[in-house]
Design a protein around this motif. Structure first.
Motif, PDB file in Angstrom:
ATOM      1  N   TYR A 146      -2.611 -11.282   7.719  1.00 26.52           N
ATOM      2  CA  TYR A 146      -2.317 -10.077   6.691  1.00 26.52           C
ATOM      3  C   TYR A 146      -3.413  -9.821   5.799  1.00 26.52           C
ATOM      4  CZ  TYR A 146       2.256 -11.952   8.317  1.00 26.52           C
ATOM      5  OH  TYR A 146       3.353 -12.464   9.330  1.00 26.52           O
ATOM      6  N   GLU A 156      -0.833  -7.418   1.757  1.00 23.73           N
ATOM      7  CA  GLU A 156       0.578  -7.653   2.550  1.00 23.73           C
ATOM      8  C   GLU A 156       0.875  -9.017   2.100  1.00 23.73           C
ATOM      9  OE1 GLU A 156      -0.194  -4.966   6.470  1.00 23.73           O
ATOM     10  OE2 GLU A 156      -0.923  -6.924   6.288  1.00 23.73           O
ATOM     11  N   THR A 204       5.415  -3.342   3.992  1.00 25.92           N
ATOM     12  CA  THR A 204       5.417  -4.869   4.618  1.00 25.92           C
ATOM     13  C   THR A 204       6.547  -5.402   5.011  1.00 25.92           C
ATOM     14  OG1 THR A 204       3.620  -5.317   2.864  1.00 25.92           O
ATOM     15  CG2 THR A 204       4.287  -7.032   3.826  1.00 25.92           C
TER      16      THR A 204
END
Length: 223
Positions: free
Chosen positions: A151, A155, A223
């Protein structure tokens, strides 16, 4: 066996009632925390209420002649059938119960394998574990597990805030309770829908609470 069957029918009926009440009346409302306690209360009430009984005793004097007549009747003995549906149903239930118990044990073993031996970063009441495995982020009581390499920084911030809510509000307890019920009443399709409703509502709670602490709400939604 008949009394057990009646109890199961009562429990299933109450679960169905609570689930329908949530699905049709509460599911689209934003009172997520209230929904959480409603769903959990529904499970507890469903198993306890059928066990409660209120007995009223009425004494009736039987006629002596009737007692004498009954005492003189020949005693009839019932021969047990070798083929018993009760035993078959009990065996099928036990087999299903055993399968789900084994699956739960495997899940706990897998969870312990992920957490055990990993470097833990303590922050307040949370224990962060950054792993190398390609699995979705999750929380387990005070543990928050994720793979940071999958990520971006933004995120990861959103994910951690989301999992913090799960951990802080002890959502693991809700998940375990619903899991236990789904094991005990594995044959009842309503309990699986109920379990899904509990899990979804916990996600709504985490999303709602995390959004309050994040500046970029749109990024959090993505997300």
């Amino acid at each position: 066996m008949e009394s057990v069957f009646i109890y199961i029918v009562k429990v299933s009926s109450l679960m169905l009632m609570f689930y329908f009440a949530y699905f049709f009346l509460l599911r689209k409302e934003t009172f997520f925390n209230s929904n959480r306690w409603f769903l959990l209360s529904g499970l507890i009430i469903s198993v306890i209420l059928p066990l409660l009984s209120f007995t009223k005793v009425i004494w009736i004097d039987a006629a002596p002649s009737l007692q004498n007549f009954q005492s003189n009747l020949p005693q009839v003995t019932e021969k047990e059938s070798e083929f018993s549906w009760d035993q078959i149903l009990l065996g099928l239930y036990g087999l299903g119960f055993l399968v789900f118990i084994i699956k739960l044990a495997i899940d706990f073993y897998s969870l312990n394998s992920i957490i055990k031996g990993k470097k833990i970063q303590q922050q307040a009441d949370f224990k962060f574990i950054d792993i190398n495995e390609n699995i979705a982020p999750f929380s387990y009581f005070e543990y928050i597990v994720y793979n940071s390499s999958l990520y971006t920084a933004s995120e990861l911030e959103n994910i951690i805030e989301h999992e913090k809510v799960h951990s802080d509000q002890n959502h693991t307890v809700d998940v375990l309770i619903s899991r236990i019920f789904s094991i005990i009443f594995w044959f009842n399709p309503i309990v699986w829908l109920y379990k899904k409703a509990i899990t979804q509502n916990l996600e709504f709670i985490a999303d709602s609470e995390a959004a309050k602490k994040l500046l970029d709400k749109k990024a959090n939604q993505y997300t």
